[in-house]
Design an enzyme around this catalytic site. Structure first.
Site, PDB file in Angstrom:
ATOM      1  N   HIS A  88     -11.160  -8.788  -2.876  1.00  0.00           N
ATOM      2  CA  HIS A  88     -10.048  -7.859  -2.651  1.00  0.00           C
ATOM      3  C   HIS A  88      -9.370  -7.388  -3.941  1.00  0.00           C
ATOM      4  O   HIS A  88      -8.137  -7.368  -4.052  1.00  0.00           O
ATOM      5  CB  HIS A  88      -9.020  -8.483  -1.711  1.00  0.00           C
ATOM      6  CG  HIS A  88      -9.546  -8.730  -0.318  1.00  0.00           C
ATOM      7  ND1 HIS A  88     -10.480  -7.923   0.281  1.00  0.00           N
ATOM      8  CD2 HIS A  88      -9.276  -9.711   0.599  1.00  0.00           C
ATOM      9  CE1 HIS A  88     -10.747  -8.372   1.497  1.00  0.00           C
ATOM     10  NE2 HIS A  88     -10.044  -9.460   1.707  1.00  0.00           N
ATOM     11  N   HIS A 158      -5.602  -4.066   5.107  1.00  0.00           N
ATOM     12  CA  HIS A 158      -6.022  -5.405   5.566  1.00  0.00           C
ATOM     13  C   HIS A 158      -5.057  -5.958   6.632  1.00  0.00           C
ATOM     14  O   HIS A 158      -4.458  -7.031   6.454  1.00  0.00           O
ATOM     15  CB  HIS A 158      -6.051  -6.331   4.338  1.00  0.00           C
ATOM     16  CG  HIS A 158      -6.844  -7.576   4.495  1.00  0.00           C
ATOM     17  ND1 HIS A 158      -6.412  -8.646   5.245  1.00  0.00           N
ATOM     18  CD2 HIS A 158      -8.042  -7.935   3.995  1.00  0.00           C
ATOM     19  CE1 HIS A 158      -7.304  -9.628   5.177  1.00  0.00           C
ATOM     20  NE2 HIS A 158      -8.312  -9.222   4.425  1.00  0.00           N
ATOM     21  N   GLU A 292     -10.739  -4.640   9.243  1.00  0.00           N
ATOM     22  CA  GLU A 292     -10.720  -3.989   7.942  1.00  0.00           C
ATOM     23  C   GLU A 292     -11.808  -2.929   7.870  1.00  0.00           C
ATOM     24  O   GLU A 292     -12.990  -3.252   7.857  1.00  0.00           O
ATOM     25  CB  GLU A 292     -10.958  -5.026   6.838  1.00  0.00           C
ATOM     26  CG  GLU A 292     -10.123  -6.280   6.958  1.00  0.00           C
ATOM     27  CD  GLU A 292     -10.693  -7.423   6.122  1.00  0.00           C
ATOM     28  OE1 GLU A 292     -11.184  -7.184   5.010  1.00  0.00           O
ATOM     29  OE2 GLU A 292     -10.668  -8.563   6.594  1.00  0.00           O
TER      30      GLU A 292
HETATM   31  C1  FUC Z   1     -10.804 -11.428   4.818  1.00  0.00           C
HETATM   32  C2  FUC Z   1     -11.970 -12.311   4.614  1.00  0.00           C
HETATM   33  C3  FUC Z   1     -11.900 -13.281   3.546  1.00  0.00           C
HETATM   34  C4  FUC Z   1     -10.547 -13.802   3.174  1.00  0.00           C
HETATM   35  C5  FUC Z   1      -9.425 -12.805   3.387  1.00  0.00           C
HETATM   36  C6  FUC Z   1      -8.088 -13.411   3.376  1.00  0.00           C
HETATM   37  O1  FUC Z   1     -10.952 -10.181   4.234  1.00  0.00           O
HETATM   38  O2  FUC Z   1     -13.176 -11.622   4.502  1.00  0.00           O
HETATM   39  O3  FUC Z   1     -12.781 -14.340   3.791  1.00  0.00           O
HETATM   40  O4  FUC Z   1     -10.287 -14.998   3.790  1.00  0.00           O
HETATM   41  O5  FUC Z   1      -9.572 -12.012   4.475  1.00  0.00           O
END
Ligand code: FUC
Length: 326
Positions: A88, A158, A292
């Site tokens: 990320h 996210h 996501e």
């Molecule tokens: C998601 C997952 C990851 C991670 C994150 C906080 O995007 O793909 O594994 O734990 O969240």
């Protein structure tokens, strides 16, 4: 201005400048107000957190294996933050920054971030824009990104959704229109070609109760306590069939999602008990499911995946639309 709130008859939406986070989506229902996404009670908690609740992650969402990639013949090594990989955007990614709110009205909020990675080694001076627009029960977000040097661009929002407003997502039903999924190694990096979902617990096309996915004995599910995988979307586009739908049978609430991105990372929230200061107090594991809309993980190192390369003069854009039925 550190936040802005959008309102319609159906929804109230709060966006924070820190991390450009979608911190709150409240549905106004016949039973009262219900929080539909996970958020933080304060920005201090957000700064300390590692679950990216509602944040705009980038320049590259998801993982870059070993924090290494080659662009136009030049190898780049960038900072890592997840089991040897860059996750990320790494330790100084977009979500760690205070964005500037550039426009704020009743129905939309725009944010901007000028970003470069002096210590992490990521190429380019980038300019990122994000606009959330609320129209009735629909919430759309558009991300744009430009650069002054060839770079990688694959940011995404996210958010973690829980249509019940509390507890876990075990009794909610997730549909994802994807006939292929990317299986991962034990650090979350996709391995091999996309896998046909038929006969696996990752066949979500007809809708699956998430509690069943959490309890699956498939090795890919055991490794991540449920789902933490990218689904290769069959339904890409902002009209027509949604790529995904989450339903809460107990309340009848639903969320439909459309996107122009090629994949949907679904993360069923293992470890969320570490978030001790959520909107309404501590969260429990599986308190939300992250949905996501993004490019494939580790596309930077996979010429067979859709490219995440961005050159000067080009503009990356990504649009995702939510429709809530409450
Ligand atoms: C998601 C997952 C990851 C991670 C994150 C906080 O995007 O793909 O594994 O734990 O969240």
């Amino acid at each position: 201005m550190d936040r802005h709130t959008l309102t319609s008859d159906q929804l109230t939406v709060e966006v924070r400048a820190l991390g450009a986070a979608l911190n709150r989506v409240v549905a106004h229902t016949a039973d009262g107000d219900v929080d539909l996404v996970l958020g933080h009670a304060s920005d201090a908690d957000r700064a300390a957190g590692k679950f990216y609740l509602g944040e705009l992650v980038g320049p590259t969402a998801n993982r870059i294996a070993g924090g290494r990639f080659t662009l136009e013949g030049v190898e780049h090594v960038i900072a890592t933050n997840d089991r040897g990989n860059t996750l990320h955007g790494g330790p100084h990614g977009f979500s760690t920054k205070e964005w500037t709110i550039t426009e704020a009205t009743d129905d939309h909020v725009s944010l901007r971030l000028a970003w470069s990675d002096a210590t992490g080694g990521h190429p380019g001076n980038l300019v990122v824009g994000l606009t959330y627009t609320l129209t009735g029960a629909e919430l759309t977000h558009v991300i744009t990104l430009t650069t002054d040097a060839t770079t990688l661009a694959s940011p995404c929002s996210h958010p973690y959704v829980n249509l019940a407003g509390s507890g876990t997502i075990a009794d909610q039903v997730l549909t994802v229109r994807a006939s292929r999924v990317l299986f991962i190694d034990d650090t979350g990096i996709p391995q091999g070609d996309p896998v046909d979902v038929v006969g696996t617990p990752f066949d979500l096309r007809a809708g699956v109760r998430l509690g069943d996915a959490l309890a699956s004995d498939h090795p890919q599910a055991i490794a991540v306590e449920g789902i933490d995988h990218a689904f290769v979307l069959d339904a890409v586009g902002l009209d027509g069939e949604p790529c995904a739908e989450l339903a809460d049978p107990a309340s009848g609430r639903r969320l439909e999602i459309w996107t122009d991105q090629p994949s949907l990372q679904v993360f069923t929230g293992a470890g969320l008990h570490e978030v001790s200061a959520g909107l309404a107090g501590p969260y429990v594991d599986h308190a939300g499911v992250a949905l996501e809309t993004q490019n494939y993980p580790n596309a930077a190192n996979r010429p067979d995946y859709p490219s995440t390369l961005l050159r000067p003069g080009e503009t990356f854009t990504s649009t995702t639309r939510w429709r809530v039925t409450a």
